[in-house]
Write a protein that holds these residues in place. Sequence first.
Motif, PDB file in Angstrom:
ATOM      1  N   GLU A 359     -34.447 -75.427  15.491  1.00  0.00           N
ATOM      2  CA  GLU A 359     -34.154 -73.794  15.398  1.00  0.00           C
ATOM      3  C   GLU A 359     -32.953 -73.627  14.400  1.00  0.00           C
ATOM      4  N   LEU A 360     -33.724 -72.661  13.417  1.00  0.00           N
ATOM      5  CA  LEU A 360     -32.408 -72.407  12.499  1.00  0.00           C
ATOM      6  C   LEU A 360     -31.885 -70.988  12.794  1.00  0.00           C
ATOM      7  N   ALA A 361     -30.583 -70.888  12.427  1.00  0.00           N
ATOM      8  CA  ALA A 361     -30.059 -69.379  12.933  1.00  0.00           C
ATOM      9  C   ALA A 361     -29.040 -69.056  11.635  1.00  0.00           C
ATOM     10  N   TYR A 362     -28.960 -67.901  11.513  1.00  0.00           N
ATOM     11  CA  TYR A 362     -27.816 -67.684  10.619  1.00  0.00           C
ATOM     12  C   TYR A 362     -27.079 -66.334  10.860  1.00  0.00           C
ATOM     13  N   ASN A 363     -25.932 -66.362  10.735  1.00  0.00           N
ATOM     14  CA  ASN A 363     -24.810 -64.926  10.950  1.00  0.00           C
ATOM     15  C   ASN A 363     -24.708 -64.378   9.344  1.00  0.00           C
ATOM     16  N   MET A 364     -24.772 -62.947   9.370  1.00  0.00           N
ATOM     17  CA  MET A 364     -24.594 -62.423   8.104  1.00  0.00           C
ATOM     18  C   MET A 364     -23.813 -61.091   8.251  1.00  0.00           C
ATOM     19  N   TRP A 365     -22.633 -61.345   7.622  1.00  0.00           N
ATOM     20  CA  TRP A 365     -21.662 -60.072   7.380  1.00  0.00           C
ATOM     21  C   TRP A 365     -21.722 -59.562   5.992  1.00  0.00           C
ATOM     22  N   SER A 366     -21.859 -58.212   6.335  1.00  0.00           N
ATOM     23  CA  SER A 366     -22.191 -57.292   4.988  1.00  0.00           C
ATOM     24  C   SER A 366     -21.120 -56.112   5.010  1.00  0.00           C
ATOM     25  N   ALA A 367     -20.524 -55.789   3.731  1.00  0.00           N
ATOM     26  CA  ALA A 367     -19.762 -54.768   3.499  1.00  0.00           C
ATOM     27  C   ALA A 367     -20.171 -54.146   2.444  1.00  0.00           C
ATOM     28  N   GLY A 368     -20.209 -52.505   2.552  1.00  0.00           N
ATOM     29  CA  GLY A 368     -20.864 -51.799   1.158  1.00  0.00           C
ATOM     30  C   GLY A 368     -19.838 -50.642   0.920  1.00  0.00           C
ATOM     31  N   GLY A 369     -20.143 -50.081  -0.174  1.00  0.00           N
ATOM     32  CA  GLY A 369     -19.584 -48.729  -0.485  1.00  0.00           C
ATOM     33  C   GLY A 369     -20.317 -47.899  -1.467  1.00  0.00           C
ATOM     34  N   MET A 370     -20.242 -46.759  -1.368  1.00  0.00           N
ATOM     35  CA  MET A 370     -21.226 -45.812  -2.270  1.00  0.00           C
ATOM     36  C   MET A 370     -20.310 -44.720  -2.464  1.00  0.00           C
ATOM     37  N   TRP A 371     -20.460 -44.194  -3.944  1.00  0.00           N
ATOM     38  CA  TRP A 371     -19.849 -43.164  -4.286  1.00  0.00           C
ATOM     39  C   TRP A 371     -20.695 -42.302  -5.172  1.00  0.00           C
ATOM     40  N   HIS A 372     -20.778 -41.009  -4.586  1.00  0.00           N
ATOM     41  CA  HIS A 372     -21.519 -40.037  -5.537  1.00  0.00           C
ATOM     42  C   HIS A 372     -20.786 -39.039  -5.984  1.00  0.00           C
ATOM     43  N   TRP A 373     -20.512 -39.052  -7.379  1.00  0.00           N
ATOM     44  CA  TRP A 373     -19.668 -38.023  -7.966  1.00  0.00           C
ATOM     45  C   TRP A 373     -20.541 -37.224  -8.762  1.00  0.00           C
ATOM     46  N   GLN A 374     -20.447 -35.781  -8.459  1.00  0.00           N
ATOM     47  CA  GLN A 374     -21.261 -34.589  -8.819  1.00  0.00           C
ATOM     48  C   GLN A 374     -20.066 -34.258  -9.978  1.00  0.00           C
ATOM     49  N   MET A 375     -20.383 -34.524 -11.046  1.00  0.00           N
ATOM     50  CA  MET A 375     -19.613 -34.406 -12.514  1.00  0.00           C
ATOM     51  C   MET A 375     -19.584 -33.023 -12.914  1.00  0.00           C
ATOM     52  N   ARG A 376     -20.576 -32.506 -12.673  1.00  0.00           N
ATOM     53  CA  ARG A 376     -20.838 -31.005 -13.024  1.00  0.00           C
ATOM     54  C   ARG A 376     -22.031 -30.755 -12.468  1.00  0.00           C
ATOM     55  N   ASP A 377     -22.452 -29.323 -12.568  1.00  0.00           N
ATOM     56  CA  ASP A 377     -23.679 -28.863 -11.775  1.00  0.00           C
ATOM     57  C   ASP A 377     -24.974 -29.639 -12.322  1.00  0.00           C
TER      58      ASP A 377
END
Length: 683
Positions: A359-377
């Motif tokens: 019986e195989l098992a794993y725990n996974m912890w993840s962290a993420g970030g996103m940045w959306h920059w509307q520099m100009r129109d």
Amino acid sequence: MTRLPSFLLVSFCNLTLCATAQAQMVDYGSLQDLYGGPVTTSATGTPMLEKDVPANMTIITADDIKHSGTRDIAKLLETVPGIYVMHSAAADFNVGVRGYEQADQPRLLVLINGRQVYLDDYSRTVWANLPVNIDDIRQIEVVKGPNAALFGVNAVAGVINIVTYNPLYDNNNVVSFMGGTQNLTRGSATLTHKLGDKVGLKLSGGGMRMDEFDTERGAVEAQRVTDPHRYYVSFDSLGEIKPGMQAGLGMDYARSNNTYALTNGAMSALKTESLSVKGNWAWQTELGTWKATTYWNRYRTDYKGLFDLPKLAFLTNLVAVQLEDQFQIGKSHTFRLSTEYRRNMFNFDAFQTFAQTPELAYNMWSAGGMWHWQMRDDLSLTSAVRLDRLSLKETGDLWDGAIYQKDEYSRQLTDYSANIGLVYQPTHDDTFRITFGRGIQEPSFVEWGINTTYPSAASPLLPPGTIYDLYGNPYIQPSVTQNYEVGYDRVLAPIASVLRVSVFYQTNDKIKGATTGGAVRVLPGGIITATQAPFANVGDSQAWGGELQLKGKSASGFRWNASYSFARVVDQQSVSDVVHNDGSMPRHMVRLGGGYSYQKWDFDTLFSYLGETNMLRNETGDQTGIGVRHTSGYVTLSGRIAYKLNDNFTFAVSGSNITSLTTQESAFPAVERQALVSVTARF
């Protein structure tokens, strides 16, 4: 259409509780009315037209689905350039992207309303088991290239996100019946009910039965053929708890049986049973829009004839908990912070010569970030990163003679995914896109830790007195895919069309595969084992190519979709010997689709040319039968004629592979011509 300022779009999204792929609590109808076309929120969490997404995305709309005439979700993807659908049995499909195709396809992440339906045992999708009514699909979002930082773990070759109608915002009541060749019978229904204007409920279900294709196959493989069938039921709900706060609950169950193409190129009868429960929550606050999603997936797959084992079944349980906050700073900067916890467990019920309960098992912890920059129109930059920390452990018991022992499965892996997309729109009609993606493909449970034994008496292929030992490799590493891409979209208003062009270059490092051959071991007590060599990282591969598409429709009722795609894969010799990506899907694919609607009539057709392939195939089901099989290029024609009896009922006739009784589409058995008659009622 005039481009709306970015801060107005974000404000509208906040008011309607727009969400990412992890929490599909979105009023797509209102968004589509505002934008004048199909809209997605799954990539960045903010509403975007297809051309504005900082990734290579194609949206298949409900109208596209209707005109296709098919009832198989995988077949709907054939109109997307760069996508190849391998039809290996009557109800068995595998979807390849940009030159990489194989049975038990591990590179494509498939989601239904943000919930993973990708199985972690072999890292694959059983398309025959998807618990969704095709008439309840609002749109299918097809994303090419690694996008794990935006969509989640194992989004390496791409993402398929199936979005169904929302029970709170949409009234979708539909019943469909179909019959056809291969003794096909199919029925499905969806019912939506509102409790006032605050709660929406939806119930879907359906079933299908048909005969397997009666095409030529070897004597061993013929014993593994089964006639496919599928049954499913799905419940979904969404309610407004108070202004700015929503919560949803869903559950689905599916059971299917079909002839199935295996990783080693053989075929088996596969029975799949799935159960899932999911909850969503979203709350608009002064600190942004908070969203939480949790779901539990349970999959059991039973095989007949896999590795000549008398008995083998896989059971996987996945619990996922996701939390994120999306907020805006100023009018130009949108951020998304997210975290995820996954508990994934795997065990298998197999014929065992020696007592063991792996019986195989794993725990996974993840962290993420996103940045959306509307520099100009006219210029925007989207950056995203995701860090995954995985802890693997063997929680069962292994026999003393196993190659790897229990403590060797205690491992920790840390890696990251990233996406960057620059979108430049100098005019309303022109969009330039430059993207980079880095994705991680974690090893499957089978690659990590399958461990089973059985005596030679169970198989005529083994020398008398030996024990067959099949095992995974706890030291196998994740594969890494990096994709560099340039795209250009041009709106051609005089012909009511959009021209899309893209070119890409991709690297795939530490590709995983099952090495051929084996070893003979003499254990204490005189036990002789014939051991299959473990899974391993076998080498690297590169790919390059591009796609060209012209799609549009006129006010007079005509529609068209023409595309050409090219993908060239170059494997290291060590990869070619084991996995053989080069030639696994056609390098050249041409598709010409057209249709016309006149009063109550619809006429649609799709012509396809797909080039030659060289695929791994195993017609005997053992190591002696593995080899590369060549398939010549071929042409197919499909079509649909529909008549709308009144506002509620539509009668349709459709067919695929119309020009030939059988078509050798791949190294697997030939595909038969199919003809279908259907009646659909909407209320």
